[in-house]
Design a protein around this motif. Structure first.
Motif, short mmCIF file in Angstrom:
data_model
loop_
_atom_site.label_atom_id
_atom_site.label_comp_id
_atom_site.label_asym_id
_atom_site.label_seq_id
_atom_site.Cartn_x
_atom_site.Cartn_y
_atom_site.Cartn_z
N UNK A 140 -18.13 -8.16 10.39
CA UNK A 140 -17.01 -7.84 11.22
C UNK A 140 -15.88 -7.45 10.13
N UNK A 141 -15.91 -7.88 8.97
CA UNK A 141 -14.89 -7.14 8.20
C UNK A 141 -15.59 -6.04 7.38
N UNK A 142 -16.44 -5.33 7.51
CA UNK A 142 -17.15 -4.47 7.07
C UNK A 142 -16.29 -2.90 7.51
N UNK A 143 -16.49 -2.13 6.72
CA UNK A 143 -15.92 -0.62 7.20
C UNK A 143 -16.49 -0.14 8.26
N UNK A 144 -15.74 0.96 9.16
CA UNK A 144 -16.60 1.60 10.07
C UNK A 144 -17.73 2.14 9.85
N UNK A 145 -17.78 2.73 8.61
CA UNK A 145 -18.75 3.62 8.21
C UNK A 145 -20.14 2.33 8.03
N UNK A 146 -19.85 1.23 7.47
CA UNK A 146 -20.87 0.39 7.10
C UNK A 146 -21.46 -0.32 8.43
N UNK A 147 -20.43 -0.60 9.40
CA UNK A 147 -20.95 -0.96 10.68
C UNK A 147 -21.81 0.08 11.41
N UNK A 148 -21.42 1.15 11.21
CA UNK A 148 -22.03 2.31 12.03
C UNK A 148 -23.48 2.49 11.22
N UNK A 149 -23.60 2.42 9.95
CA UNK A 149 -25.10 2.48 9.39
C UNK A 149 -25.69 1.19 9.84
N UNK A 150 -25.25 0.08 9.71
CA UNK A 150 -26.17 -0.95 10.08
C UNK A 150 -26.48 -0.74 11.88
N UNK A 151 -25.64 -0.42 12.65
CA UNK A 151 -25.89 -0.32 14.14
C UNK A 151 -27.04 0.75 14.07
N UNK A 152 -26.98 1.95 13.42
CA UNK A 152 -27.81 3.23 13.62
C UNK A 152 -29.19 2.69 13.15
N UNK A 153 -29.15 2.06 11.92
CA UNK A 153 -30.68 1.61 11.49
C UNK A 153 -31.16 0.52 11.98
N UNK A 154 -30.29 -0.46 12.90
CA UNK A 154 -31.01 -1.48 13.67
C UNK A 154 -31.68 -0.63 14.72
N UNK A 155 -31.06 0.11 15.37
CA UNK A 155 -31.64 1.24 16.51
C UNK A 155 -33.04 1.62 16.15
N UNK A 156 -32.77 2.36 14.75
CA UNK A 156 -33.77 2.85 14.24
C UNK A 156 -35.09 1.87 14.02
N UNK A 157 -35.06 0.59 14.08
CA UNK A 157 -36.10 -0.39 14.23
C UNK A 157 -36.89 -0.44 15.43
N UNK A 158 -36.05 -0.27 16.54
CA UNK A 158 -36.46 -0.24 17.97
C UNK A 158 -37.26 1.12 17.99
N UNK A 159 -36.65 2.21 17.44
CA UNK A 159 -37.23 3.65 17.79
C UNK A 159 -38.64 3.69 17.01
N UNK A 160 -38.69 2.99 15.58
CA UNK A 160 -39.95 2.93 14.97
C UNK A 160 -41.24 2.06 15.79
N UNK A 161 -40.70 1.04 16.29
CA UNK A 161 -41.65 0.05 16.69
C UNK A 161 -42.15 0.96 18.28
N UNK A 162 -41.24 1.43 18.71
CA UNK A 162 -41.76 2.11 20.31
C UNK A 162 -42.47 3.25 20.11
N UNK A 163 -42.42 3.81 19.21
CA UNK A 163 -43.20 5.03 18.90
C UNK A 163 -44.57 4.87 18.15
N UNK A 164 -44.83 3.79 17.76
CA UNK A 164 -45.96 3.53 16.89
C UNK A 164 -47.31 3.45 17.84
N UNK A 165 -48.37 3.93 17.10
CA UNK A 165 -49.69 4.25 17.68
C UNK A 165 -50.37 2.97 18.09
N UNK A 166 -49.87 1.97 18.67
CA UNK A 166 -50.97 0.72 19.10
C UNK A 166 -51.73 1.35 20.15
#
Length: 353
Positions: A140-166
């Motif tokens: 909550x107390x992180x900078x806007x840039x840090x919060x955005x990095x966390x948000x985008x990298x979290x969405x990146x986890x979903x992207x990696x899982x969803x495009x994996x060749x299961x």
């Protein structure tokens, strides 16, 4: 929200002795278990234990996940720990996701009284559920840039899982695929959890889904299930561990996206209700969907439908958790069953459009 919910009725000393005996049978007579404890700030379903396992003179920090005892009023009717163990291995090996490294799965309930598995413990920071991260603290107390990095990298986890060749065999162990199968399973879960005392608000939400069913649900992928920042561990605002896979399923990728968006909204609404600002610019639907589209090329669709579905799914879980609190005398039983749903007002607003 600060009070810790009871999630176990098992004695820690007894568990340590029994786990030590089990580990010696696995890796040798010199094995030992120490520093056994329970987490205090996240998790309401499976029982989680922290421990240090030592064998061959090497200590390893571990986490054990146990199916809850029946007298603990479990959140879910069944706990397929074998599938959880397997999905973490698949996510790590085929999607490149930092799921915990799995060590052992024990299907026999005899050693600890229930099946369990053990995985390595990662180091990092987890946005807490109790008290929710939106009330204050490092995120909550992180900078806007840090919060955005966390948000985008979290969405990146979903992207990696969803495009994996299961392949089909790998996906087949996670139940029937598709949105219809997922919703039907959720209704069966609702009937199990609340059939003795129906919750009219949740039944209205199920009816709303049928009336607003997507014409063309998106393609099916392996979904994490409990996709939220509180199930991620971070260092430098980037995920280093992806936790809690017990809700994994095969269905449209919007299931994960809407869950990640709504679970932040749930905490944000609670925070605003207390007069605090929370994190209004974090995990906004438009931002999450834009990042996902940039990473995958896929345009999320019917997100209004999936937001209601996420709110409904969370309502079933929270009402079950509240019934457990009532069972243990931690709160009174409300006169109106809709009050079992902590985010009742949010669902009512969504249903009203």
């Amino acid at each position: 929200m600060a009070e810790q919910m009871r999630t176990s009725t098992r004695d820690l000393e007894e568990l340590r002795d029994r786990m030590t005996a089990w580990l010696r049978g696995r890796v040798g007579a010199d094995a030992s278990v120490s520093e056994l404890s329970r987490p205090t700030d996240n998790g309401m379903s499976s029982e989680t234990l922290f421990l240090t396992a030592t064998w061959g003179g090497r200590p390893t920090r571990c986490v054990a996940r146990l199916a809850p005892a029946g007298e603990a009023v479990p959140v879910f009717p069944a706990y397929d720990l074998a599938s959880q163990f397997e999905v973490m291995r698949l996510a790590r090996e085929k999607a490149g996701i930092p799921a915990p490294r799995t060590l052992w799965f024990e299907p026999d309930p005899a050693p600890l009284g229930t099946p369990f598995f053990v995985m390595e413990r990662a180091d990092g920071l987890v946005p807490p559920d109790v008290v929710p991260y939106t009330f204050g603290g490092w995120l909550c107390e992180a900078s806007p840039e840090e919060q955005r990095r966390l948000q985008e990298s979290s969405v990146g986890v979903l992207a990696a899982l969803h495009r994996a060749p299961f392949d089909a065999a790998e996906l087949g162990r996670f139940g029937a695929a598709g949105l219809r199968a997922h919703v039907d399973a959720q209704y069966a879960y609702y009937a199990w959890a609340h059939g003795k005392r129906p919750i009219p608000l949740l039944e209205r939400a199920f009816a709303w889904l049928e009336a607003h069913w997507p014409e063309h649900p998106g393609p099916d992928v392996l979904c994490w299930g409990d996709a939220r920042v509180g199930n991620l561990m971070f260092r430098d605002f980037v995920p280093v561990a992806v936790l809690d896979w017990e809700m994994a399923a095969v269905g449209p990728r919007e299931l994960d996206l809407s869950w990640m968006i709504f679970l932040h909204r749930f905490f944000q609404d609670l925070t605003v209700a207390t007069g605090l600002p929370g994190m209004p610019g974090f995990m906004r639907a438009a931002d999450v969907c834009r990042t996902y589209r940039e990473l995958t090329g896929y345009e999320p669709r019917d997100m209004g439908f999936y937001e209601v579905y996420a709110a409904l799914r969370h309502g079933i879980i929270m009402a079950r958790v509240w019934q457990r609190r009532i069972h243990f005398g931690e709160q009174p039983d409300p006169d109106d069953p809709d009050d079992l749903v902590l985010h009742r007002a949010t669902i009512e607003r969504l249903l009203a459009g």
